[in-house]
Design a protein around this motif. Sequence first.
Motif, PDB file in Angstrom:
ATOM      1  N   PHE A   1     -54.922  -2.408 -32.108  1.00  0.00           N
ATOM      2  CA  PHE A   1     -54.863  -2.459 -30.644  1.00  0.00           C
ATOM      3  C   PHE A   1     -54.726  -3.897 -30.180  1.00  0.00           C
ATOM      4  O   PHE A   1     -54.951  -4.849 -30.940  1.00  0.00           O
ATOM      5  N   ILE A   2     -54.329  -4.029 -28.922  1.00  0.00           N
ATOM      6  CA  ILE A   2     -54.035  -5.325 -28.323  1.00  0.00           C
ATOM      7  C   ILE A   2     -54.908  -5.491 -27.087  1.00  0.00           C
ATOM      8  O   ILE A   2     -55.021  -4.564 -26.266  1.00  0.00           O
ATOM      9  N   LEU A   3     -55.526  -6.641 -26.955  1.00  0.00           N
ATOM     10  CA  LEU A   3     -56.392  -6.904 -25.811  1.00  0.00           C
ATOM     11  C   LEU A   3     -55.589  -7.451 -24.636  1.00  0.00           C
ATOM     12  O   LEU A   3     -54.555  -8.105 -24.815  1.00  0.00           O
ATOM     13  N   ASP A   4     -56.087  -7.188 -23.419  1.00  0.00           N
ATOM     14  CA  ASP A   4     -55.387  -7.662 -22.225  1.00  0.00           C
ATOM     15  C   ASP A   4     -56.109  -8.807 -21.533  1.00  0.00           C
ATOM     16  O   ASP A   4     -55.705  -9.251 -20.462  1.00  0.00           O
TER      17      ASP A   4
ATOM     18  N   ILE B   1     -68.642 -10.590 -26.486  1.00  0.00           N
ATOM     19  CA  ILE B   1     -68.574  -9.428 -25.615  1.00  0.00           C
ATOM     20  C   ILE B   1     -69.375  -8.272 -26.202  1.00  0.00           C
ATOM     21  O   ILE B   1     -69.274  -7.972 -27.393  1.00  0.00           O
ATOM     22  N   PRO B   2     -70.200  -7.601 -25.417  1.00  0.00           N
ATOM     23  CA  PRO B   2     -70.890  -6.404 -25.904  1.00  0.00           C
ATOM     24  C   PRO B   2     -69.880  -5.296 -26.192  1.00  0.00           C
ATOM     25  O   PRO B   2     -68.851  -5.181 -25.507  1.00  0.00           O
ATOM     26  N   ALA B   3     -70.179  -4.461 -27.164  1.00  0.00           N
ATOM     27  CA  ALA B   3     -69.236  -3.420 -27.572  1.00  0.00           C
ATOM     28  C   ALA B   3     -68.865  -2.506 -26.415  1.00  0.00           C
ATOM     29  O   ALA B   3     -67.696  -2.120 -26.269  1.00  0.00           O
ATOM     30  N   GLU B   4     -69.827  -2.160 -25.569  1.00  0.00           N
ATOM     31  CA  GLU B   4     -69.533  -1.212 -24.494  1.00  0.00           C
ATOM     32  C   GLU B   4     -68.556  -1.768 -23.464  1.00  0.00           C
ATOM     33  O   GLU B   4     -67.944  -1.004 -22.703  1.00  0.00           O
ATOM     34  N   GLU B   5     -68.361  -3.087 -23.421  1.00  0.00           N
ATOM     35  CA  GLU B   5     -67.414  -3.689 -22.475  1.00  0.00           C
ATOM     36  C   GLU B   5     -66.022  -3.869 -23.065  1.00  0.00           C
ATOM     37  O   GLU B   5     -65.083  -4.179 -22.336  1.00  0.00           O
ATOM     38  N   VAL B   6     -65.891  -3.691 -24.373  1.00  0.00           N
ATOM     39  CA  VAL B   6     -64.598  -3.913 -25.027  1.00  0.00           C
ATOM     40  C   VAL B   6     -63.543  -2.951 -24.505  1.00  0.00           C
ATOM     41  O   VAL B   6     -62.391  -3.334 -24.275  1.00  0.00           O
ATOM     42  N   TRP B   7     -63.925  -1.693 -24.275  1.00  0.00           N
ATOM     43  CA  TRP B   7     -62.940  -0.671 -23.905  1.00  0.00           C
ATOM     44  C   TRP B   7     -62.175  -1.044 -22.644  1.00  0.00           C
ATOM     45  O   TRP B   7     -60.994  -0.691 -22.497  1.00  0.00           O
ATOM     46  N   ASP B   8     -62.813  -1.778 -21.722  1.00  0.00           N
ATOM     47  CA  ASP B   8     -62.143  -2.176 -20.483  1.00  0.00           C
ATOM     48  C   ASP B   8     -61.150  -3.306 -20.703  1.00  0.00           C
ATOM     49  O   ASP B   8     -60.431  -3.682 -19.763  1.00  0.00           O
ATOM     50  N   ASN B   9     -61.112  -3.859 -21.915  1.00  0.00           N
ATOM     51  CA  ASN B   9     -60.230  -4.987 -22.198  1.00  0.00           C
ATOM     52  C   ASN B   9     -59.133  -4.644 -23.208  1.00  0.00           C
ATOM     53  O   ASN B   9     -58.456  -5.543 -23.708  1.00  0.00           O
ATOM     54  N   VAL B  10     -58.947  -3.363 -23.493  1.00  0.00           N
ATOM     55  CA  VAL B  10     -57.886  -2.936 -24.401  1.00  0.00           C
ATOM     56  C   VAL B  10     -56.635  -2.615 -23.594  1.00  0.00           C
ATOM     57  O   VAL B  10     -56.659  -1.756 -22.709  1.00  0.00           O
ATOM     58  N   PHE B  11     -55.546  -3.312 -23.907  1.00  0.00           N
ATOM     59  CA  PHE B  11     -54.273  -3.031 -23.228  1.00  0.00           C
ATOM     60  C   PHE B  11     -53.633  -1.775 -23.789  1.00  0.00           C
ATOM     61  O   PHE B  11     -53.120  -0.934 -23.055  1.00  0.00           O
ATOM     62  N   GLY B  12     -53.621  -1.642 -25.127  1.00  0.00           N
ATOM     63  CA  GLY B  12     -53.012  -0.464 -25.723  1.00  0.00           C
ATOM     64  C   GLY B  12     -53.157  -0.453 -27.233  1.00  0.00           C
ATOM     65  O   GLY B  12     -53.590  -1.433 -27.850  1.00  0.00           O
ATOM     66  N   TYR B  13     -52.762   0.672 -27.822  1.00  0.00           N
ATOM     67  CA  TYR B  13     -52.939   0.934 -29.251  1.00  0.00           C
ATOM     68  C   TYR B  13     -51.577   1.067 -29.935  1.00  0.00           C
ATOM     69  O   TYR B  13     -50.580   1.460 -29.318  1.00  0.00           O
ATOM     70  N   THR B  14     -51.565   0.782 -31.245  1.00  0.00           N
ATOM     71  CA  THR B  14     -50.320   0.827 -31.998  1.00  0.00           C
ATOM     72  C   THR B  14     -50.617   1.146 -33.464  1.00  0.00           C
ATOM     73  O   THR B  14     -51.778   1.223 -33.876  1.00  0.00           O
ATOM     74  N   ILE B  15     -49.562   1.340 -34.238  1.00  0.00           N
ATOM     75  CA  ILE B  15     -49.672   1.540 -35.686  1.00  0.00           C
ATOM     76  C   ILE B  15     -49.489   0.197 -36.372  1.00  0.00           C
ATOM     77  O   ILE B  15     -48.629  -0.601 -35.971  1.00  0.00           O
ATOM     78  N   LEU B  16     -50.276  -0.045 -37.405  1.00  0.00           N
ATOM     79  CA  LEU B  16     -50.120  -1.255 -38.207  1.00  0.00           C
ATOM     80  C   LEU B  16     -50.127  -0.881 -39.684  1.00  0.00           C
ATOM     81  O   LEU B  16     -51.007  -0.141 -40.133  1.00  0.00           O
ATOM     82  N   LEU B  17     -49.154  -1.392 -40.419  1.00  0.00           N
ATOM     83  CA  LEU B  17     -49.141  -1.295 -41.878  1.00  0.00           C
ATOM     84  C   LEU B  17     -49.533  -2.652 -42.439  1.00  0.00           C
ATOM     85  O   LEU B  17     -48.885  -3.662 -42.156  1.00  0.00           O
ATOM     86  N   ASP B  18     -50.607  -2.658 -43.213  1.00  0.00           N
ATOM     87  CA  ASP B  18     -51.117  -3.879 -43.836  1.00  0.00           C
ATOM     88  C   ASP B  18     -50.697  -3.846 -45.304  1.00  0.00           C
ATOM     89  O   ASP B  18     -51.233  -3.068 -46.093  1.00  0.00           O
ATOM     90  N   ILE B  19     -49.733  -4.684 -45.664  1.00  0.00           N
ATOM     91  CA  ILE B  19     -49.237  -4.747 -47.041  1.00  0.00           C
ATOM     92  C   ILE B  19     -49.982  -5.861 -47.775  1.00  0.00           C
ATOM     93  O   ILE B  19     -50.230  -6.929 -47.211  1.00  0.00           O
ATOM     94  N   SER B  20     -50.349  -5.599 -49.024  1.00  0.00           N
ATOM     95  CA  SER B  20     -51.246  -6.511 -49.730  1.00  0.00           C
ATOM     96  C   SER B  20     -50.790  -6.780 -51.147  1.00  0.00           C
ATOM     97  O   SER B  20     -50.381  -5.851 -51.863  1.00  0.00           O
TER      98      SER B  20
END
Length: 276
Positions: free
Chosen positions: A128-131, A137-156
Amino acid sequence: MKFARFNGEKLGFVNDDTVVDLTDEFDLTTNDPLREFINGDYDLDDIEATGDTYPLSDVRLESPVRRPGKIVAAPLNYEEHVEEMGVEMDIAERGYFLKAASSLIGPSDTIELPYIDERFDYEIELAFILDDEVKDIPAEEVWDNVFGYTILLDISLRGDQDRSNRKSFDTFTVVGPYVVTPDEVGDPQALDMELRLNGEVRQSVNTEKMIYSCADIVQYASIGATIEAGDIVTTGTPKGVGELQAEDRIDAQIENIGSLEIPVVERDVRFADLDV
């Protein structure tokens, strides 16, 4: 709303099988238009969608964010993956790590394995990407700062090198195809996620199985580092991690976000032959 960066420098939103160009509507001038849009603090209600419309099949989809300030990654965040890796620790003990922004590619690109004599693995993750900028930041406040979600492939690269080294080769972070706003995603801790390799299911999980939630990860990371608007946060992979080889094809999908397919090639280079 589903945002996409396409044809290099354009930002649009996806409407069924088309993408509507927002670049001129918001006077976006950089080659990282989604970050510019986020930092411009535009209201989604301001979108009038008067730009040109293109069939999705006719555009080149890029990584939604071109160069985030950082990619914050959480290791070992599913119990069964912790078990398959043979370790007895999770984020609390191991900590987060960073991936190089230069490793980013999009769904129209190709994963390139740098050596023919080393092992490389695939991992699917919800990201996800923050706006906004956050710190301590407390965890309960994080949700108000998420712009949107996406798929990520982590190659290692598998080995004993530092994790950020092994995971930061060019093309080792695949992101896309869209960034989907929270109102369309629903509960990010209740999404089905699946990776197929050459048509065979290798990873399948619901994000409810995370040890630490999306918000927990940001809270933890923001104690040590300021998380900035446009940064990418990724949440760990489930069990089923396996080896990638040239001519493989990955098909990844996450419920309410979308899917992407990407091929794999390799360079004709042997690590054992390098003068390092």
